[in-house]
Design a protein around this motif. Structure first.
Motif, PDB file in Angstrom:
ATOM      1  N   ASP A 294      35.190  11.474   1.495  1.00 44.50           N
ATOM      2  CA  ASP A 294      33.767  11.506   1.855  1.00 44.50           C
ATOM      3  C   ASP A 294      32.942  11.466   0.575  1.00 44.50           C
ATOM      4  O   ASP A 294      33.037  12.358  -0.270  1.00 44.50           O
ATOM      5  N   ASN A 295      32.119  10.423   0.429  1.00 48.66           N
ATOM      6  CA  ASN A 295      31.223  10.307  -0.719  1.00 48.66           C
ATOM      7  C   ASN A 295      29.774  10.348  -0.244  1.00 48.66           C
ATOM      8  O   ASN A 295      29.342   9.492   0.538  1.00 48.66           O
ATOM      9  N   HIS A 296      29.039  11.356  -0.708  1.00 45.35           N
ATOM     10  CA  HIS A 296      27.603  11.473  -0.468  1.00 45.35           C
ATOM     11  C   HIS A 296      26.878  11.306  -1.806  1.00 45.35           C
ATOM     12  O   HIS A 296      27.157  12.029  -2.759  1.00 45.35           O
ATOM     13  N   THR A 297      25.961  10.354  -1.877  1.00 47.92           N
ATOM     14  CA  THR A 297      25.219  10.126  -3.113  1.00 47.92           C
ATOM     15  C   THR A 297      23.722  10.144  -2.831  1.00 47.92           C
ATOM     16  O   THR A 297      23.288   9.842  -1.717  1.00 47.92           O
ATOM     17  N   LYS A 298      22.966  10.493  -3.863  1.00 47.66           N
ATOM     18  CA  LYS A 298      21.512  10.486  -3.724  1.00 47.66           C
ATOM     19  C   LYS A 298      20.882  10.238  -5.091  1.00 47.66           C
ATOM     20  O   LYS A 298      21.270  10.846  -6.084  1.00 47.66           O
ATOM     21  N   VAL A 299      19.924   9.318  -5.118  1.00 49.20           N
ATOM     22  CA  VAL A 299      19.128   9.069  -6.320  1.00 49.20           C
ATOM     23  C   VAL A 299      17.684   9.404  -6.001  1.00 49.20           C
ATOM     24  O   VAL A 299      17.100   8.825  -5.075  1.00 49.20           O
ATOM     25  N   ASN A 300      17.115  10.338  -6.739  1.00 51.27           N
ATOM     26  CA  ASN A 300      15.716  10.722  -6.570  1.00 51.27           C
ATOM     27  C   ASN A 300      14.866  10.023  -7.637  1.00 51.27           C
ATOM     28  O   ASN A 300      14.973  10.342  -8.825  1.00 51.27           O
ATOM     29  N   HIS A 301      14.056   9.076  -7.211  1.00 49.33           N
ATOM     30  CA  HIS A 301      13.120   8.422  -8.125  1.00 49.33           C
ATOM     31  C   HIS A 301      11.845   9.282  -8.165  1.00 49.33           C
ATOM     32  O   HIS A 301      10.914   9.093  -7.383  1.00 49.33           O
ATOM     33  N   TYR A 302      11.807  10.205  -9.097  1.00 49.27           N
ATOM     34  CA  TYR A 302      10.650  11.090  -9.225  1.00 49.27           C
ATOM     35  C   TYR A 302       9.556  10.489 -10.102  1.00 49.27           C
ATOM     36  O   TYR A 302       8.411  10.955 -10.057  1.00 49.27           O
ATOM     37  N   ALA A 303       9.900   9.502 -10.912  1.00 55.68           N
ATOM     38  CA  ALA A 303       8.948   8.940 -11.872  1.00 55.68           C
ATOM     39  C   ALA A 303       8.837   7.433 -11.675  1.00 55.68           C
ATOM     40  O   ALA A 303       9.792   6.780 -11.214  1.00 55.68           O
ATOM     41  N   ALA A 320      43.745   6.545   7.580  1.00 58.28           N
ATOM     42  CA  ALA A 320      42.789   7.120   6.634  1.00 58.28           C
ATOM     43  C   ALA A 320      41.362   7.009   7.164  1.00 58.28           C
ATOM     44  O   ALA A 320      41.017   6.080   7.894  1.00 58.28           O
ATOM     45  N   HIS A 321      40.545   7.974   6.762  1.00 58.64           N
ATOM     46  CA  HIS A 321      39.154   8.030   7.200  1.00 58.64           C
ATOM     47  C   HIS A 321      38.262   8.116   5.971  1.00 58.64           C
ATOM     48  O   HIS A 321      38.451   8.975   5.107  1.00 58.64           O
ATOM     49  N   GLY A 322      37.304   7.220   5.872  1.00 58.13           N
ATOM     50  CA  GLY A 322      36.359   7.226   4.770  1.00 58.13           C
ATOM     51  C   GLY A 322      34.942   7.476   5.261  1.00 58.13           C
ATOM     52  O   GLY A 322      34.590   7.143   6.398  1.00 58.13           O
ATOM     53  N   VAL A 323      34.132   8.078   4.391  1.00 63.32           N
ATOM     54  CA  VAL A 323      32.718   8.320   4.686  1.00 63.32           C
ATOM     55  C   VAL A 323      31.904   7.913   3.468  1.00 63.32           C
ATOM     56  O   VAL A 323      32.252   8.280   2.338  1.00 63.32           O
ATOM     57  N   PHE A 324      30.857   7.149   3.702  1.00 61.86           N
ATOM     58  CA  PHE A 324      29.900   6.865   2.633  1.00 61.86           C
ATOM     59  C   PHE A 324      28.502   7.116   3.164  1.00 61.86           C
ATOM     60  O   PHE A 324      28.082   6.534   4.164  1.00 61.86           O
ATOM     61  N   ASN A 325      27.783   8.019   2.490  1.00 64.33           N
ATOM     62  CA  ASN A 325      26.381   8.295   2.832  1.00 64.33           C
ATOM     63  C   ASN A 325      25.588   8.266   1.527  1.00 64.33           C
ATOM     64  O   ASN A 325      25.658   9.198   0.727  1.00 64.33           O
ATOM     65  N   GLY A 326      24.877   7.174   1.313  1.00 62.44           N
ATOM     66  CA  GLY A 326      24.093   7.027   0.095  1.00 62.44           C
ATOM     67  C   GLY A 326      22.609   6.983   0.413  1.00 62.44           C
ATOM     68  O   GLY A 326      22.192   6.345   1.374  1.00 62.44           O
ATOM     69  N   ARG A 327      21.823   7.664  -0.397  1.00 60.93           N
ATOM     70  CA  ARG A 327      20.381   7.690  -0.156  1.00 60.93           C
ATOM     71  C   ARG A 327      19.630   7.417  -1.445  1.00 60.93           C
ATOM     72  O   ARG A 327      19.922   8.007  -2.490  1.00 60.93           O
ATOM     73  N   VAL A 328      18.660   6.517  -1.353  1.00 59.06           N
ATOM     74  CA  VAL A 328      17.709   6.285  -2.441  1.00 59.06           C
ATOM     75  C   VAL A 328      16.369   6.829  -1.972  1.00 59.06           C
ATOM     76  O   VAL A 328      15.831   6.389  -0.954  1.00 59.06           O
ATOM     77  N   TYR A 329      15.852   7.808  -2.687  1.00 53.70           N
ATOM     78  CA  TYR A 329      14.623   8.495  -2.301  1.00 53.70           C
ATOM     79  C   TYR A 329      13.541   8.189  -3.337  1.00 53.70           C
ATOM     80  O   TYR A 329      13.670   8.568  -4.505  1.00 53.70           O
ATOM     81  N   VAL A 330      12.502   7.473  -2.902  1.00 50.39           N
ATOM     82  CA  VAL A 330      11.394   7.112  -3.788  1.00 50.39           C
ATOM     83  C   VAL A 330      10.209   8.018  -3.464  1.00 50.39           C
ATOM     84  O   VAL A 330       9.610   7.910  -2.398  1.00 50.39           O
ATOM     85  N   HIS A 331       9.896   8.891  -4.394  1.00 53.83           N
ATOM     86  CA  HIS A 331       8.846   9.860  -4.145  1.00 53.83           C
ATOM     87  C   HIS A 331       7.454   9.240  -4.321  1.00 53.83           C
ATOM     88  O   HIS A 331       7.287   8.183  -4.936  1.00 53.83           O
ATOM     89  N   ARG A 332       6.473   9.918  -3.784  1.00 52.73           N
ATOM     90  CA  ARG A 332       5.098   9.442  -3.813  1.00 52.73           C
ATOM     91  C   ARG A 332       4.652   9.181  -5.259  1.00 52.73           C
ATOM     92  O   ARG A 332       4.944   9.955  -6.167  1.00 52.73           O
TER      93      ARG A 332
END
Length: 447
Positions: A294-303, A320-332
């Protein structure tokens, strides 16, 4: 006794063995224990864990060890053939006999956490826990409660480390399963540059639990490359939480390779806090048997004016069981950013399974972002084309599988790691014909 109480009883016994320690450490341990007792282990009713069942960890009767005994010959056989400054841990215990920190350049500190706390615990107390607190997950709370060993890496401003720094975590086959909770702290000064290899491996029969937390602080203009090669024994459980804070113009590159472990969970987060900061996530996971990765990733674009690029590939065989949860978060107000995310998965068996969930969350309007995921099987036309060139079917399938992984491996600058992954994956493919020839053919196909 409940699953949570089993761990808390082990913690209580450990606390009774410790001598006096600074009040802030004791306070953080108590906070971690209190948080863990309050929330307990996650279940599949929790959104972040809906595809991953940690019941086997929760019900595991894991003990703690103070021994770092490991055969030097066995350790040498497991160690990556790369010239590096090496810090080794056996079941979470620092092993000085298997470490080599000679020749570190001026301005560089690499030392076990226990020594860093003894030498100057105030300097460690400030950054430790600032990025990854006890609220992040039950596992980070558990790590904080048990926190006593790990690695501390400090780079002075402008310092360039030519050789990689290798953090080696060895898992032994013990009479009773053990657990360890390593803590890694990296402070990279402005314009510094370093490569760190995090390598998890061990005895084939080991059935232990590793719960790692890493916090990385990158100063202005720092360049940091992080290789995580996880080839733990197939009976091991591996949970890792990695959090990176990036200042202006810094660059963080992650190469995350998952090959081993019965159950694996990686959380990788990068906070882009200054203009010009860049984060690159490259990932490859291979599962066979009943492995769960299980891979969970997150990139916070704060700037504003920040950049991220993510490419994860999965190869799954058998059940086999795989998980991918990736998030790109662009802040205000984080305008003129670029954020790209790709996840591709290859299923070698009708019984293999992948749950993929790429996400974009955008609160700015002048951005360039994309994300996508694909899942499929080997192309029968491509297999046929290779067979017309004289290859048998199994070799053709193996060649195409390695070619699929090749896009990620091409980004790996250290040949020792790329070759280790290629040979390991090829070795796990069924009925392989010529292991070395298969890897060479795969390389030629990519070229």
């Amino acid at each position: 006794m409940s699953d949570t109480l089993t761990f808390l009883e082990t913690l209580k016994a450990r606390d009774s063995q410790r001598g006096p320690e600074p009040s802030w450490i004791a306070a953080r341990r108590q906070a971690g224990a209190a948080r863990f007792e309050a929330v307990g282990f996650p279940t599949r009713r929790d959104e972040e864990w809906k595809y991953t069942n940690v019941r086997d960890i929760a019900r595991g009767n894991f003990s703690l060890t103070d021994s770092s005994e490991f055969s030097p010959a066995s350790a040498a056989a497991l160690t990556l053939p790369v010239e590096a400054h090496r810090l080794t841990f056996v079941d979470g215990v620092y092993a000085p006999a298997l470490s080599d920190l000679q020749g570190l350049p001026d301005g560089v500190q690499v030392l076990p956490l226990s020594q860093a706390l003894e030498d100057n615990h105030e300097a460690v107390g400030g950054p430790l826990g600032r990025l990854t607190g006890v609220e992040f997950s039950a596992f980070t709370a558990l790590n904080t409660a048990f926190m006593e060993e790990g690695a501390v890496i400090r780079l002075a401003d402008g310092c360039v480390v030519e050789k990689p720094i290798l953090l080696q975590f060895l898992s032994r086959e013990n009479e009773a399963p053990t657990m360890c909770h390593p803590r890694v702290l990296v402070e990279a000064g402005g314009r510094s540059e370093a490569t760190v290899i995090e390598h998890h491996t061990g005895d084939a029969g080991a059935k232990n639990f590793t719960n790692l937390v890493a916090e990385l602080f990158l100063g202005r203009g720092a360049i940091f490359t992080h290789y995580k090669l996880q080839e733990a024994p197939l009976g091991d459980y591996h949970v890792a939480s990695i959090h990176v804070e990036q200042a202006r113009d810094s660059r963080y590159v992650s190469h995350n390779m998952d090959l081993g472990g019965a159950l694996v969970r990686n959380d990788l987060i990068s906070d882009l806090n200054g203009k010009g900061a860049e984060a690159t996530f490259n990932g490859l996971f291979f599962g066979q048997g009943r492995q769960h990765v299980d891979n969970h990733t997150k990139v916070n674009h704060y700037a504003p004016l920040t950049f991220s690029n993510e490419n994860y590939k999965g190869v799954l065989d058998d059940r086999a069981h795989g998980v991918f949860n990736g998030r790109v978060y662009v802040h205000r107000d984080s305008q003129q950013i670029e954020g790209f995310q790709s996840n591709q998965n290859l299923l070698l068996s009708d019984r293999a399974h992948i749950d993929a969930k790429p996400e974009l969350e955008i609160y700015a309007d002048d951005v360039k972002c994309s994300h996508g995921t694909t899942t499929g099987q080997l192309d029968e036309d491509a297999i046929f084309a290779l067979r017309t060139r004289g290859l048998d079917e199994q070799t053709a399938r193996g060649l195409l599988t390695l070619a699929f992984a090749g896009e990620v491996l091409e980004e790996v600058a250290l040949d020792a790691i790329a070759q280790r992954v290629e040979l390991t994956v090829a070795g796990k493919l069924p009925d392989r014909f010529n292991l070395v020839g298969l890897v060479e053919a795969s390389t030629a196909l990519n070229d």
